[in-house]
Design an enzyme around this catalytic site. Structure first.
Site, PDB file in Angstrom:
ATOM      1  NE  ARG A 130      -3.989  -2.116   2.115  1.00 25.96           N
ATOM      2  CZ  ARG A 130      -3.886  -3.032   3.068  1.00 25.96           C
ATOM      3  NH1 ARG A 130      -3.019  -2.866   4.033  1.00 25.96           N
ATOM      4  NH2 ARG A 130      -4.655  -4.091   3.057  1.00 25.96           N
ATOM      5  CE  LYS A 172      -2.339  13.163 -14.860  1.00 25.63           C
ATOM      6  NZ  LYS A 172      -2.921  13.436 -16.181  1.00 25.63           N
ATOM      7  CD  GLU A 230       4.361  15.442 -23.616  1.00 26.86           C
ATOM      8  OE1 GLU A 230       3.709  16.450 -23.305  1.00 26.86           O
ATOM      9  OE2 GLU A 230       3.840  14.309 -23.767  1.00 26.86           O
ATOM     10  NE  ARG A 258      -0.980  16.184 -13.323  1.00 23.39           N
ATOM     11  CZ  ARG A 258      -0.227  15.474 -12.496  1.00 23.39           C
ATOM     12  NH1 ARG A 258      -0.406  15.592 -11.198  1.00 23.39           N
ATOM     13  NH2 ARG A 258       0.709  14.663 -12.960  1.00 23.39           N
ATOM     14  CG  ASN A 298      -3.507  15.136 -20.457  1.00 25.11           C
ATOM     15  OD1 ASN A 298      -2.574  14.361 -20.621  1.00 25.11           O
ATOM     16  ND2 ASN A 298      -4.164  15.228 -19.314  1.00 25.11           N
ATOM     17  CG  HIS A 330      -1.153  14.156 -24.098  1.00 21.97           C
ATOM     18  ND1 HIS A 330      -0.598  15.350 -24.500  1.00 21.97           N
ATOM     19  CD2 HIS A 330      -0.156  13.483 -23.439  1.00 21.97           C
ATOM     20  CE1 HIS A 330       0.668  15.400 -24.081  1.00 21.97           C
ATOM     21  NE2 HIS A 330       0.952  14.288 -23.446  1.00 21.97           N
ATOM     22  CG  HIS A 352      -3.556   8.989 -24.835  1.00 20.36           C
ATOM     23  ND1 HIS A 352      -4.122   9.297 -23.614  1.00 20.36           N
ATOM     24  CD2 HIS A 352      -2.231   9.189 -24.683  1.00 20.36           C
ATOM     25  CE1 HIS A 352      -3.166   9.682 -22.782  1.00 20.36           C
ATOM     26  NE2 HIS A 352      -2.021   9.625 -23.403  1.00 20.36           N
ATOM     27  CG  HIS A 407       3.725   9.781 -25.067  1.00 23.07           C
ATOM     28  ND1 HIS A 407       2.365   9.597 -25.146  1.00 23.07           N
ATOM     29  CD2 HIS A 407       3.906  10.866 -24.257  1.00 23.07           C
ATOM     30  CE1 HIS A 407       1.757  10.521 -24.411  1.00 23.07           C
ATOM     31  NE2 HIS A 407       2.666  11.299 -23.865  1.00 23.07           N
TER      32      HIS A 407
END
Lengths: 433, 433
Positions: free
Chosen positions: A190, A212, A254, A310, A314, A317, A321, A334
């Site tokens: 955990r 992330k 990026e 935030r 993206n 993206h 994706h 990517h």
């Protein structure tokens, strides 16, 4: 996959299209470029690029002084952490060792990076520190291995070697390694401590910062994961010396993103310095990494769990994706998919009448200069895009929200309030069927 | 597995042993039973058992008034949530619906519970609320299915049915379902909302409260997981009507635990009311559940991530996990293994001279009264215990920390500072080899 997918084809130009306008929506989350003041910030920011002298105790009198790293702080209260940026940082054991919790370390890396840097990192973790023992797990290299099966290898190793709660996981590699090691650290017992040592430009400017973590599912990218912050990010810019050109360009996608969504000055700097970046000029790369990390750190500090701001990270993206998923993970890098996706998002923003022609032209020009693709591969169809975009994480109550440019350079919105026809037109403009 | 393992054998008495004393250690985390004041608490507590009238809008004039649930609050700042306890709560749709986020719900349940309660829960989620759509995934029943393979079925279902970030996962079942659904909710899209509807006494008094989620690894229990809090816990005590006797007794093992580690008054109440609990007297069960939840809520509020205090909830669990793992998950119920493990922890506490004879006798008596095992199965060896205990989550830097009773009834310590011989003697006393 078809050979035509790799290396990506660079289509010379977009097909003609007619712009479709829709009025600006007051409901959209409107994000302007950062101002010198911080009146619209929810809490005080502490983003600093400071120079901390870090002395290596193993160096004696006459030896050259170690490089002084640049430090960018990610301000998240009691989960704040530093990003160290500089040349030769892996030769400064103290820098890494101060963030190791407990006596047991598991380095997670891959078959490409292990021969290059595993020994160096192991030495940096243990030199002058004999109480620390280092285990390692070497995963196959590539986005297509970012899955549950590979993740289980990390858990297996951690459990077989009886690592406990006071262990530290170290991610040594690119974004795939960072995402998998981070999620493993989040879920093992955990949660155990972890450190990011990104070795690709993509990971250094983006994926290693912000917490992330996760893996892909056969039906979509990063669908299983956690928000989990590292103890520190250590960016030794020397590791870029072994990075293939195509990977370097992928990271630049990026870097371009930060300029477009929030930092017009940085975008103008990139327009002037793209050739230096591609030629791997150390000071140009160091500046691009530092400025990218500062932008990312600021956004993450303001919105760790992606409730709004935030999401703007993206840009490109969602389309990207869909490309990665549609053609199979690992066929395109990517950043290559993000570059094509950015062109599509910019195209859609332009169709909506939200940006003027010059922004669209400058985006195309800078991505072409970086030798990045500016259109999806021909295999992508409107149907494929729609299928994957329907399970995007930014869908809420069935509505797909997108990051689109709006206003002057450096301004964007994250919104589900746009004319659906503009999306359809963009998809049709970039797909043969 | 051998038939002798199930149902568990109840050994009539422990083998004789000689007590080995060691002085009380000041370094140990010493935990006294709660006092009426709260001077030693790190922050103000808000543990209340309040009666909130919850009206069911579907009930008309002449219908009987709905039962009023008891509410226990788990105080975790902006992640606080209520535990509703009462009879007939699944007939009060509003109670559940107020905690559903978004329009899509995924109910995670198993083959035993689905035929009994899935329809009822689906109705409670949707009646008067046609915008909400409910999907369900029905997993095989049992601890041995608490693994990555089964967890992937939850992700598959969530992704195939295109659930998004504003979805809610509902755990309908016992501890295994709660742990797996909770971890799936924590990791799906890096976190979606979830609700616990525990249907076993074990889950109602322990596992559904406090946010520990996870799955087992072939080498150990709960080694992969997350701390992830639900939106609410809804305990309809009527669901206990369908619970087998052996499962009821298993839950009682955790009820006994709360008395031993921190609530001597509750322990005395249990000694007097054990027959009523076994006979499923509704008011006795309701009191046991409420008092257990209050104890657990208080501990979790003070130490969510188990830096110390919370570990005391694992009295008997280190030995118990070794039993579950050593004989194969699902052979013994969790509470059965915890009962035998509690006897072993109490035996070791007594060998160390930390508790007097009467406490040891009362523990044996109450567990026997509940028809719970008071020794591990004969298949367990010293070696098996040591192998599994070496990978226990409470090992830190190679040192196994245990929860042991120390002082008057209701007092315990969580410590690695004990005479190793006492542990060896306890293991030898309970194992043939």
């Amino acid at each position: 996959m078809a050979a035509s997918l790799s290396p990506p084809s660079l289509r010379p130009s977009l097909r003609p299209y007619s712009a479709r306008l829709s009025p600006p929506s007051p409901a959209a989350l409107f994000l302007r470029p950062p101002t010198t003041g911080s009146s619209d910030h929810r809490r005080p920011l502490r983003i600093s690029a400071r120079s901390t002298p870090v002395m290596d105790p193993t160096l004696k009198g006459g030896a050259p002084l170690p490089a002084v790293p640049t430090v960018v702080d990610v301000d998240l209260g009691n989960r704040s952490y530093p990003i160290y940026i500089g040349s030769g940082l892996l030769d400064q054991p103290q820098l890494l060792q101060r963030h190791v919790v407990g006596k047991r370390v598991l380095v997670v890396t891959n078959t490409t990076i292990a021969p290059l840097y595993l020994e160096k990192v192991t030495e940096a973790l243990t030199v002058g520190n004999p109480n620390v023992s280092v285990e390692s797990v070497i995963l196959p290299d590539g986005e297509k291995y970012k899955n549950m099966e590979t993740l289980m290898k990390v858990f297996d190793k951690a459990i077989e070697t009886r690592l406990d709660r006071r262990s530290t996981f170290v991610a040594l590699g690119g974004g795939v390694i960072g995402d998998m090691c981070g999620f493993a650290a989040a879920a093992f017992l955990r949660g155990v401590n972890f450190i990011q040592i990104p070795t690709t430009l993509m990971a250094q400017v983006d994926s290693s910062v912000g917490g992330k973590t996760g893996i892909n599912h056969p039906l979509g990218k990063n669908l299983i994961g956690a928000f989990y912050q590292p103890q520190c990010v250590l960016i030794d810019t020397d590791t870029l010396n072994t990075l293939p050109d195509r990977e370097l360009a992928s990271g630049i996608a990026e870097v371009v993103k930060y300029g477009l969504i929030r930092d017009p000055e940085f975008f103008r700097w990139q327009e002037k310095n793209m050739q230096s970046l591609l030629a791997r000029d150390p000071s140009a790369l160091a500046h691009a990494i530092k400025r990218s990390c500062e932008n990312k750190a600021e956004v993450v500090s303001l919105d760790e769990k992606e409730s709004g701001l935030r999401a703007t990270l993206n840009l490109g993206h969602t389309f990207g994706h869909a490309i990665e998923n549609g053609i199979g993970y690992g066929q395109w890098l990517h950043g290559e998919a993000v570059a094509a996706g950015t062109v599509m998002a910019v195209d859609m923003s332009h169709r909506l009448g939200w940006i003027d022609d010059t922004i669209q032209e400058r985006v195309l020009a800078i991505l072409q200069q970086a030798k990045l693709p500016i259109a999806p591969p021909e295999i992508m169809t409107v149907e494929k895009f729609k299928d994957v975009m329907a399970v995007d994480k930014k869908v809420a109550d069935g509505l797909l929200r997108l990051i689109l440019l709006k206003g002057p350079l450096g301004s964007c919105v994250f919104t589900g309030d746009y004319d659906r026809n503009a999306l359809d037109e963009t998809l049709r403009a970039f797909c043969k069927c």
